[in-house]
Motif scaffolding. Structure first.
Motif, PDB file in Angstrom:
ATOM      1  N   ARG A 174       0.846  -1.197   0.000  1.00 54.32           N
ATOM      2  CA  ARG A 174       0.000   0.000   0.000  1.00 54.32           C
ATOM      3  C   ARG A 174       0.885   1.252   0.000  1.00 54.32           C
ATOM      4  O   ARG A 174       0.585   2.250  -0.625  1.00 54.32           O
ATOM      5  CB  ARG A 174      -0.882  -0.030   1.260  1.00 54.32           C
ATOM      6  CG  ARG A 174      -1.637   1.248   1.540  1.00 54.32           C
ATOM      7  CD  ARG A 174      -2.450   1.125   2.843  1.00 54.32           C
ATOM      8  NE  ARG A 174      -2.538   2.424   3.513  1.00 54.32           N
ATOM      9  CZ  ARG A 174      -3.393   3.373   3.149  1.00 54.32           C
ATOM     10  NH1 ARG A 174      -4.240   3.155   2.171  1.00 54.32           N
ATOM     11  NH2 ARG A 174      -3.408   4.533   3.766  1.00 54.32           N
ATOM     12  N   LYS A 175       2.018   1.163   0.722  1.00 56.23           N
ATOM     13  CA  LYS A 175       2.911   2.310   0.825  1.00 56.23           C
ATOM     14  C   LYS A 175       3.470   2.702  -0.541  1.00 56.23           C
ATOM     15  O   LYS A 175       3.650   3.878  -0.842  1.00 56.23           O
ATOM     16  CB  LYS A 175       4.072   1.996   1.775  1.00 56.23           C
ATOM     17  CG  LYS A 175       3.643   1.928   3.214  1.00 56.23           C
ATOM     18  CD  LYS A 175       4.822   1.657   4.130  1.00 56.23           C
ATOM     19  CE  LYS A 175       4.350   1.638   5.590  1.00 56.23           C
ATOM     20  NZ  LYS A 175       5.404   1.168   6.488  1.00 56.23           N
ATOM     21  N   SER A 176       3.761   1.661  -1.318  1.00 57.77           N
ATOM     22  CA  SER A 176       4.277   1.922  -2.665  1.00 57.77           C
ATOM     23  C   SER A 176       3.238   2.689  -3.479  1.00 57.77           C
ATOM     24  O   SER A 176       3.544   3.667  -4.160  1.00 57.77           O
ATOM     25  CB  SER A 176       4.624   0.577  -3.315  1.00 57.77           C
ATOM     26  OG  SER A 176       4.795   0.704  -4.695  1.00 57.77           O
ATOM     27  N   ALA A 177       1.991   2.277  -3.369  1.00 58.39           N
ATOM     28  CA  ALA A 177       0.912   2.954  -4.108  1.00 58.39           C
ATOM     29  C   ALA A 177       0.733   4.388  -3.626  1.00 58.39           C
ATOM     30  O   ALA A 177       0.523   5.310  -4.422  1.00 58.39           O
ATOM     31  CB  ALA A 177      -0.386   2.179  -3.966  1.00 58.39           C
ATOM     32  N   LEU A 178       0.808   4.593  -2.306  1.00 59.77           N
ATOM     33  CA  LEU A 178       0.643   5.938  -1.756  1.00 59.77           C
ATOM     34  C   LEU A 178       1.714   6.875  -2.290  1.00 59.77           C
ATOM     35  O   LEU A 178       1.444   8.025  -2.660  1.00 59.77           O
ATOM     36  CB  LEU A 178       0.735   5.896  -0.221  1.00 59.77           C
ATOM     37  CG  LEU A 178      -0.457   5.303   0.517  1.00 59.77           C
ATOM     38  CD1 LEU A 178      -0.202   5.336   2.019  1.00 59.77           C
ATOM     39  CD2 LEU A 178      -1.737   6.071   0.187  1.00 59.77           C
ATOM     40  N   LEU A 179       2.920   6.349  -2.368  1.00 57.28           N
ATOM     41  CA  LEU A 179       4.028   7.159  -2.846  1.00 57.28           C
ATOM     42  C   LEU A 179       3.789   7.606  -4.292  1.00 57.28           C
ATOM     43  O   LEU A 179       3.997   8.760  -4.665  1.00 57.28           O
ATOM     44  CB  LEU A 179       5.311   6.323  -2.751  1.00 57.28           C
ATOM     45  CG  LEU A 179       6.621   7.079  -2.844  1.00 57.28           C
ATOM     46  CD1 LEU A 179       6.705   8.109  -1.732  1.00 57.28           C
ATOM     47  CD2 LEU A 179       7.785   6.104  -2.742  1.00 57.28           C
ATOM     48  N   VAL A 180       3.305   6.659  -5.073  1.00 57.08           N
ATOM     49  CA  VAL A 180       3.051   6.929  -6.484  1.00 57.08           C
ATOM     50  C   VAL A 180       1.910   7.928  -6.654  1.00 57.08           C
ATOM     51  O   VAL A 180       1.982   8.857  -7.462  1.00 57.08           O
ATOM     52  CB  VAL A 180       2.740   5.597  -7.200  1.00 57.08           C
ATOM     53  CG1 VAL A 180       2.167   5.842  -8.564  1.00 57.08           C
ATOM     54  CG2 VAL A 180       3.996   4.754  -7.274  1.00 57.08           C
ATOM     55  N   LEU A 181       0.851   7.738  -5.862  1.00 58.83           N
ATOM     56  CA  LEU A 181      -0.290   8.664  -5.955  1.00 58.83           C
ATOM     57  C   LEU A 181       0.135  10.073  -5.581  1.00 58.83           C
ATOM     58  O   LEU A 181      -0.254  11.051  -6.222  1.00 58.83           O
ATOM     59  CB  LEU A 181      -1.411   8.205  -5.019  1.00 58.83           C
ATOM     60  CG  LEU A 181      -2.239   7.021  -5.497  1.00 58.83           C
ATOM     61  CD1 LEU A 181      -3.211   6.598  -4.395  1.00 58.83           C
ATOM     62  CD2 LEU A 181      -3.000   7.366  -6.774  1.00 58.83           C
TER      63      LEU A 181
END
Ligand SMILES: [Zn+2]
Ligand SMILES: [Zn+2]
Length: 865
Positions: A661-668
């Motif tokens: 999820r953290k990876s996605a948050l960073l990208v968003l």
């Protein structure tokens, strides 16, 4: 600052735009004269202060603001000045209308005061629109051409050009409007198609065809072609002008068209440009038959005092009476008219002031400038090539920059003021010293004033700090933005004046914008009722939507049709973008945002690749002022790539609370941050509103342009596949009548290499997804046949049932590769084309599956029971 889940669901442009307008400071847009940053000086057009900032201005200013903001973000010291080009006829006419006076009813000073007052009022109104539109104007560099500090510079430039031989006065034919009672330049002549009468009359035995019989008194020669045998006997003779009786020479000139009329033409001073040309070439006499008020002069004898039109009627009547009017024909004609009042112009010989045009110098400088779009340079070249006359800069009007010159009454010597005394009005003050030639102490001040273009053509010198001494400190400017309708005036005159005063080109680049047409595709006009006022759009949809329309409407330089649909689409994009921003902000505020985690998931890496590509494309487009390309790329990324593809893929993962999820948050967060910065030049209010929520309280307009790059070929290819597979299966769901979130069962994807999607595909499709790299082991079976009754019916009629039975009896092999013929009740008959198609089903590992293909990739689907 509200917490993100308390952000309003709907984006309220009116509230947001007003709030930021009250927060932003003018100082943030000031040009810094001591900055170490590279300069980017804009030679903004000074609009005519009519009181209404029209939609064409809005388009032009949007372009300027897009690149002004972009350049600031790119680290330039930007000057986006705002000028007002005040002088001129339209204001004089308006003042006369509003006060029910003519300019002669009050003193010149009083009339000027009234013009200044109206102009001030109009400027105040237009400033307000500029602010609403969120233009990042540098108000510390505002100039108003009717103010002494500006027109003093106009006068200084006049004196400098007088000294270096560019300006001279002489009696010369000029275009003249007898209604406005002023000379006008060629660039101000508008052409109209009209129908007129061609009159054939007897000129001492020679038939002459003329459209201007009222100019007969001004006839100074007859001209024939040297090889026209009909007129050999006239060679060297003098002819008597009918009615008036003065004698004129017969001249020979190859420019005479022997096929037109009788082949003989009369030359008058002056019917048209050709007359001027012949008059000069053959050194002919000058007869002035029409005066500045458009009335016939003394040389018109009996017609003296009539208007030109009255004289025309009277002369034609007299010709009839004398039996010398042979016949009359209708003739279509292009007439030069006054740009302002549409009165046909007269060519009068007058003492006027001129600027010498040196075409080579202007061509050279024009070619040192980069033109956007490139083909606009051609228009400039054409105009320079057809220059025949010098630029007439004197006007016989009032509200304008005075020509700073006196004449000694005794000896006629011209006296100029000291530069330190500028500005001066020579009709109000006298020189402070005696005539250097004769010692005389009486002077007449020049009453003529300067063409308004003399003011506006030094705008670039003014903003770069010109003080009369060669090239100013911030010269040349980096860019001139302007409409294509004023290439032959403003662009041309500015280049001319820069070369004359500094020896240099005025700008590095020129950006030419098109005209705005009405929704019906026609030029906006009161009579068509298709005028759109920017204020109306601002009220209904806000400045950011109007700005998006300006960017997207057409390629830079093309004419652009106004379209409410485009404005609505722009406002929809803001709604969509606001939803995206809210979604991202809410996710970011939940636990887990960590900007130091690695980006792992394929979808995340893929999005970063797409973002990097988009940033590159947008930056490239901004560098060459292709705003439509830039904004289109931003919208596509936000709408298609980020919202429709990526967020749909990553949503499930965000809700699982997995580590990834953290990876996605960073990208968003990276995507939203970049989008805000890329949108900042286009939609400054909207971008500010989103960005300030993302980076608590920080203004996007203080941020550098986004420079993020991300290179990952594998992520690009595999990610594209991932996105396509999801789209393919979603289409399958839709075609099968399933809801998009309905559970699907087992989906197997036979990809060329291992793909770790972190479970995104499965969650997105609500299916049990397996990625495999081996070949799909599918058995194909024909489970049904679909018959085409439209073919079979007519071909077999009563035997149709029998035909279908025969087809069903074929082997699977034959069904797949049908024979040409088939036996039907003992007869061999042909199988018509498209009579039937076998329907296949696939069996995978013993179970029946549906198969779809996405490119080369096979996807099998076992629907859940
Ligand atoms: Zn006029
Ligand atoms: Zn004198």
């Amino acid at each position: 600052m509200v917490s993100s889940d308390q952000l309003p669901k709907n984006y309220d442009f009116a509230e947001v735009e007003e709030r930021w307008r009250g927060t932003w400071r003018d100082e943030d847009h000031y040009f810094d004269r001591n900055s170490e940053k590279p300069q980017f000086v804009i030679d903004t057009p000074p609009p005519y202060p009519t009181g209404n900032f029209h939609i064409g201005n809005a388009l032009n200013w949007c372009y300027i603001d897009f690149f002004a903001r972009y350049k600031r973000m790119k680290g330039f010291n930007v000057m986006f000045p705002q000028g007002w080009d005040c002088h001129g006829l339209p204001t004089e006419v308006k003042v006369e209308e509003l006060n029910h006076i003519t300019k002669n009813d009050v003193s010149r000073e009083e009339f000027r005061r009234m013009c200044r007052e109206l102009t001030e009022k109009n400027i105040t109104q237009m400033r307000l629109t500029l602010r609403k539109m969120a233009f990042s104007t540098d108000w510390s560099n505002e100039y108003i051409t009717m103010k002494p500090d500006y027109y003093g510079k106009t006068q200084l430039s006049f004196l400098r050009m007088l000294k270096n031989g560019y300006i001279y006065q002489s009696e010369h034919p000029v275009n003249y409007c007898s209604r406005c009672e002023t000379a006008i330049a060629f660039a101000e002549v508008a052409y109209e198609d009209r129908e007129t009468q061609l009159n054939y009359f007897d000129f001492g035995g020679v038939e002459i065809a003329t459209t201007r019989p009222e100019l007969l008194a001004a006839c100074v020669a007859l001209a024939v072609h040297p090889e026209d045998d009909r007129y050999h006997s006239l060679k060297g003779r003098k002819m008597k002008v009918p009615i008036f009786g003065h004698e004129v020479p017969v001249i020979q000139d190859t420019a005479v068209d022997p096929a037109f009329g009788s082949g003989a033409v009369m030359i008058c001073t002056f019917g048209d440009k050709q007359d001027v040309h012949w008059w000069k070439q053959h050194n002919l006499a000058l007869r002035k038959a029409i005066d500045r008020q458009g009335k016939m002069t003394e040389i018109a004898d009996a017609y003296h005092g009539m208007t030109a039109a009255e004289c025309r009627t009277a002369i034609l009547a007299d010709m009839k009476f004398l039996h010398i009017l042979n016949r009359q024909e209708k003739l279509a004609q292009r007439v030069g008219t006054c740009w302002r009042c549409k009165t046909p112009i007269e060519i009068l010989s007058e003492r006027q002031w001129f600027v010498r045009i040196r075409p080579d110098e202007i061509q050279k400088a024009a070619h040192q400038i980069t033109w956007y779009p490139e083909h606009m340079l051609r228009r400039m070249e054409n105009w320079i090539e057809q220059m025949e006359w010098d630029w007439c800069i004197s006007r016989q009007r009032i509200f304008a920059t005075p020509i700073p010159v006196w004449f000694c009454i005794k000896c006629g010597e011209m006296i100029t003021p000291d530069e330190k005394d500028l500005p001066v009005d020579p009709t109000l003050v006298q020189p402070d010293h005696a005539c250097p030639k004769c010692g005389g102490n009486e002077f007449t001040g020049e009453a003529d004033v300067l063409d308004t273009w003399m003011d506006s053509s030094i705008s670039v010198l003014k903003v770069t700090g010109w003080d009369g001494k060669g090239a100013p400190p911030f010269f040349p400017a980096q860019i001139r933005p302007q409409g294509h309708d004023i290439i032959r005036t403003w662009a041309f005159y500015t280049i001319l004046r820069s070369v004359a005063l500094t020896g240099q080109k005025p700008w590095d680049e020129i950006l030419v914008n098109g005209m705005v047409l009405g929704e019906d595709g026609f030029k906006m006009s009161k009579s068509r009722g298709n005028i759109i006022v920017p204020e109306e759009i601002l009220v209904k949809y806000g400045a950011d939507a109007l700005r998006q329309w300006a960017a997207m409407g057409a390629a830079t330089g093309s004419d652009i049709m106004f379209s409410w649909n485009d404005v609505v689409a722009a406002s929809r994009f803001q709604t969509k973008m606001w939803n995206i921003a809210r979604f991202v902000l809410i996710q970011l505020e939940k636990e887990g945002f960590d900007k130091n985690v690695p980006v792992t998931a394929l979808a995340d890496r893929w999005l970063l690749v797409q973002l990097s590509d988009t940033i590159q494309a947008v930056s490239d487009a901004m560098e060459c002022y292709q705003f439509d390309v830039a904004l289109k790329a931003i919208r596509e990324f936000a709408w298609d790539t980020l919202a429709d593809n990526y967020i749909e893929l990553a949503k499930g993962r965000l809700y699982t609370g997995n580590e990834s999820r953290k990876s996605a948050l960073l990208v968003l967060s990276a995507a939203l941050d970049s989008l805000c910065r890329m949108l900042a030049p286009f939609t400054p209010y909207f971008a500010e509103e989103c960005y300030t929520n993302l980076n608590k309280g920080v203004s996007v307009h203080t941020q550098p342009w986004v420079s993020f790059t991300y290179d990952d070929e594998a992520a690009r290819n595999e990610g594209n596949l991932l996105v396509q597979v999801v789209a393919g299966v979603r289409k399958y769901k839709h075609d099968s009548g399933l809801a998009l979130n309905a559970p699907l069962g087992r989906v197997t994807i036979y990809a060329p290499h291992t793909i770790n999607d972190e479970g995104d595909t499965g969650r997105t499709l609500n299916a049990d997804v397996h990625w495999r790299t081996d070949a799909a082991q599918l058995e194909r079976a024909i489970t049904d046949i679909s018959f085409n009754r439209a073919v079979i019916g007519p071909a077999f009629r009563k035997q149709a049932q029998a035909f279908m039975a025969a087809v069903r009896a074929l082997s699977p092999d034959q069904l797949e590769n049908p024979p040409k013929t088939i036996f039907l009740e003992g007869n061999e008959v042909e199988i018509p084309e498209n009579a039937f198609t076998p329907k296949f089903s696939y069996i995978e590992e013993g179970a029946k599956v549906d198969v779809i293909t996405v490119g080369d990739v096979i996807v099998t689907i076992v629907k859940s029971a």
